[in-house]
Enzyme design. Structure first.
Site, PDB file in Angstrom:
ATOM      1  N   HIS A 102       0.814  -1.273   0.113  1.00  0.00           N
ATOM      2  CA  HIS A 102       0.113   0.065   0.034  1.00  0.00           C
ATOM      3  C   HIS A 102       1.027   1.321   0.098  1.00  0.00           C
ATOM      4  O   HIS A 102       1.992   1.260   0.533  1.00  0.00           O
ATOM      5  CB  HIS A 102      -0.815  -0.054   1.436  1.00  0.00           C
ATOM      6  N   ASP A 134       3.130  -4.531   7.827  1.00  0.00           N
ATOM      7  CA  ASP A 134       1.966  -3.595   7.839  1.00  0.00           C
ATOM      8  C   ASP A 134       0.795  -5.046   7.917  1.00  0.00           C
ATOM      9  O   ASP A 134       0.517  -5.696   6.998  1.00  0.00           O
ATOM     10  CB  ASP A 134       1.974  -3.077   6.231  1.00  0.00           C
ATOM     11  N   GLN A 185      -4.397  -5.270   6.724  1.00  0.00           N
ATOM     12  CA  GLN A 185      -5.409  -6.127   6.203  1.00  0.00           C
ATOM     13  C   GLN A 185      -5.346  -7.449   6.887  1.00  0.00           C
ATOM     14  O   GLN A 185      -5.994  -8.458   6.343  1.00  0.00           O
ATOM     15  CB  GLN A 185      -5.067  -6.461   4.689  1.00  0.00           C
ATOM     16  N   LYS A 217     -10.316  -0.824  10.537  1.00  0.00           N
ATOM     17  CA  LYS A 217     -10.470  -1.927   9.955  1.00  0.00           C
ATOM     18  C   LYS A 217     -10.921  -3.394  10.685  1.00  0.00           C
ATOM     19  O   LYS A 217     -11.171  -4.325  10.278  1.00  0.00           O
ATOM     20  CB  LYS A 217      -9.320  -2.461   9.233  1.00  0.00           C
ATOM     21  N   CYS A 233      -4.567   2.449  -3.685  1.00  0.00           N
ATOM     22  CA  CYS A 233      -3.593   3.081  -3.115  1.00  0.00           C
ATOM     23  C   CYS A 233      -2.207   1.819  -3.334  1.00  0.00           C
ATOM     24  O   CYS A 233      -1.545   1.841  -2.521  1.00  0.00           O
ATOM     25  CB  CYS A 233      -3.779   3.411  -1.724  1.00  0.00           C
TER      26      CYS A 233
HETATM   27  N1  7TS Z   1      -1.736  -0.907   4.690  1.00  0.00           N
HETATM   28  C1  7TS Z   1      -2.661  -1.506   3.752  1.00  0.00           C
HETATM   29  C2  7TS Z   1      -2.361  -2.996   3.467  1.00  0.00           C
HETATM   30  C3  7TS Z   1      -3.963  -1.126   3.844  1.00  0.00           C
HETATM   31  O1  7TS Z   1      -4.721  -1.929   3.187  1.00  0.00           O
HETATM   32  C4  7TS Z   1      -4.398   0.070   4.312  1.00  0.00           C
HETATM   33  C5  7TS Z   1      -5.580   0.969   3.916  1.00  0.00           C
HETATM   34  C6  7TS Z   1      -3.008   0.844   4.769  1.00  0.00           C
HETATM   35  C7  7TS Z   1      -1.953   0.398   4.942  1.00  0.00           C
HETATM   36  C8  7TS Z   1      -3.493   2.411   5.343  1.00  0.00           C
HETATM   37  O2  7TS Z   1      -4.430   2.296   6.502  1.00  0.00           O
HETATM   38  P1  7TS Z   1      -4.734   3.567   7.354  1.00  0.00           P
HETATM   39  O3  7TS Z   1      -5.787   3.242   8.212  1.00  0.00           O
HETATM   40  O4  7TS Z   1      -3.515   4.332   7.816  1.00  0.00           O
HETATM   41  O5  7TS Z   1      -5.296   4.734   5.934  1.00  0.00           O
HETATM   42  N2  7TS Z   1      -6.198   0.236   2.964  1.00  0.00           N
HETATM   43  C9  7TS Z   1      -7.289   0.870   2.062  1.00  0.00           C
HETATM   44  C10 7TS Z   1      -8.000   0.341   1.141  1.00  0.00           C
HETATM   45  O6  7TS Z   1      -7.708  -0.869   0.784  1.00  0.00           O
HETATM   46  N3  7TS Z   1      -8.961   0.994   0.869  1.00  0.00           N
HETATM   47  O7  7TS Z   1      -8.863   1.998   1.446  1.00  0.00           O
HETATM   48  C11 7TS Z   1      -8.001   1.818   2.450  1.00  0.00           C
END
Ligand code: 7TS
Length: 409
Positions: free
Chosen positions: A125, A202, A205, A228, A367
């Site tokens: 990401h 990371d 997910q 999430k 992303c």
């Molecule tokens: N890493 C992964 C693998 C992610 O899927 C996401 C967000 C992030 C980092 C960033 O997370 P945040 O909570 O700091 O924003 N992924 C997604 C997505 O797949 N669609 O919208 C956000």
């Protein structure tokens, strides 16, 4: 559907499922972007705000002590959930993005020097790419990228070739948000440690879908987002091994993170984890994040993983024979995500028509632009699953895609 998974009882706990979208029952397939919240989480946050709110730490009055206790108890819930050794290793941050930036700005700046290299993968990401690119530019560090096999798994040979360069850091995702691939964190971490690299994973997910044991995986840093895992936005976790966190300089300066402050003698810093928690935190968010992990444990992580596996497999089955449909990400071990494109149909148009049927999917690059560039596509249609999704909803998705495709071609 797994016989034992109490789907009706689970759905009853999500108020959002009572609403309609464009006159149709909501089928929400966008949990990878952000999951909905069960009553247990909504009520934990509301109860704290209604009855116990105060600023935390240092207060002598009852509310300050109750709020502190609730927040620190949530930290311990996270510690237990990840099987970390100590709450000193559990930092509240704003989310995964914030956790990775913290490591880049503190560990990274203290440990990376011109001529060093670091290793990422093609499936990251942007939040696990851009902070490292920014740092790499500043410090004169080279970024190595592990490419993927056709099915969306990591290219193990390339991993080894890059490891031979002895990168200082290996940073990769546990589960790909665009492809659903589950990476073998334990094996890759062991290999990275063999060459002396520090490992950041990371988990954005992964924590929503799988049991994660940071002790067993032996990762150095692990980060995820509360929104999430059925919790609130604006809160997340960075796990770090105590010795590493201890040696790292603080990042944001301000209240809470200090021991003493003096114009004459300078500032000394608080102990872990507070050294990295400047300012008033997202107190209700931290408490509700703890409640979200409690809720997941009540459902049962194995049951949750099993249920989502059934949904993922079923989605592959029912979408597979749609004319011109191509899946992106067919790894043997996947979690929670099905990504696809249909020949001659723009993903945005497909997503818009599905929305008219009450079906929420995400379209675009998710992303992960470097991944999409490599695949030679602008993006995909992505259906992602949570505890509340049903096999019948997946059937609705497939019927919706068929209908939309027949209209758009
Ligand atoms: N890493 C992964 C693998 C992610 O899927 C996401 C967000 C992030 C980092 C960033 O997370 P945040 O909570 O700091 O924003 N992924 C997604 C997505 O797949 N669609 O919208 C956000």
């Amino acid at each position: 559907m797994s016989q034992s998974f109490p789907i009706d009882a689970i759905r009853a706990q999500f108020p959002v499922l009572n609403r309609e979208v464009h006159g149709k029952p909501l089928a929400y397939f966008d949990s990878a972007a952000s999951a909905h919240k069960p009553l247990a989480v909504i009520e934990a946050q509301a109860k704290y705000l209604a009855e116990r709110h105060s600023n935390i730490h240092r207060g002598v009055h009852a509310l300050a002590q109750e709020a502190t206790e609730a927040y620190e108890s949530a930290r311990d819930t996270v510690r237990a959930h990840l099987n970390a050794a100590s709450t000193k290793e559990i930092l509240f941050v704003a989310g995964t993005t914030d956790g990775i930036n913290l490591v880049a700005q503190t560990w990274g700046r203290a440990n990376l020097n011109p001529g060093d290299c670091i290793m990422l993968t093609r499936m990251e990401h942007h939040s696990n790419i851009v902070p490292w690119q920014m740092l790499a530019e500043e410090r004169g560090v080279e970024v190595l990228v592990v490419e993927l096999n056709e099915d969306g798994t990591l290219d193990g040979d390339m991993f080894e070739v890059h490891l031979a360069r002895e990168p200082k850091l290996v940073a990769f995702t546990h589960v790909s948000n665009a492809l659903g691939t589950v990476n073998d964190v334990k094996t890759w971490t062991k290999r990275a440690h063999d060459v002396g690299a520090t490992v950041l994973v990371d988990g954005a997910q992964a924590v929503p879908h799988l049991a994660v044991d940071v002790h067993d995986l032996d990762v150095d840093f692990y980060t995820f987002s509360g929104h999430k895992t059925y919790g609130p936005t604006g809160i997340g976790i960075l796990y770090g091994k105590e010795a590493l966190l201890d040696a790292m300089p603080p990042w944001r300066g301000g209240g809470e993170m200090i021991d003493t402050v003096s114009f004459e003698k300078g500032t000394t810093f608080n102990e872990l984890p507070y050294k990295f928690e400047a300012g008033t935190p997202h107190i209700s968010g931290g408490i509700a994040l703890g409640a979200s992990l409690d809720w997941m444990n009540e459902v049962g992580l194995a049951a949750l993983t099993g249920h989502e596996h059934v949904l993922t497999m079923h989605a592959h089955d029912v979408l597979a024979d749609i004319d011109g449909l191509t899946f992106y990400g067919t790894a043997p071990c996947k979690a929670g995500v099905v990504s696809f494109l249909v020949d001659g149909v723009h993903p945005y148009d497909l997503g818009t028509l599905l929305d008219q049927l009450g079906i929420a999917v995400r379209t675009g690059h998710h992303c992960t632009e470097p991944l999409m560039d490599k695949l030679g596509i602008p993006g995909t249609v992505r259906a992602s699953f949570g505890a509340y999704n049903t096999v019948e909803e997946v059937d609705r998705l497939a019927a919706g895609v068929r209908r939309a495709v027949s209209m758009l071609r």
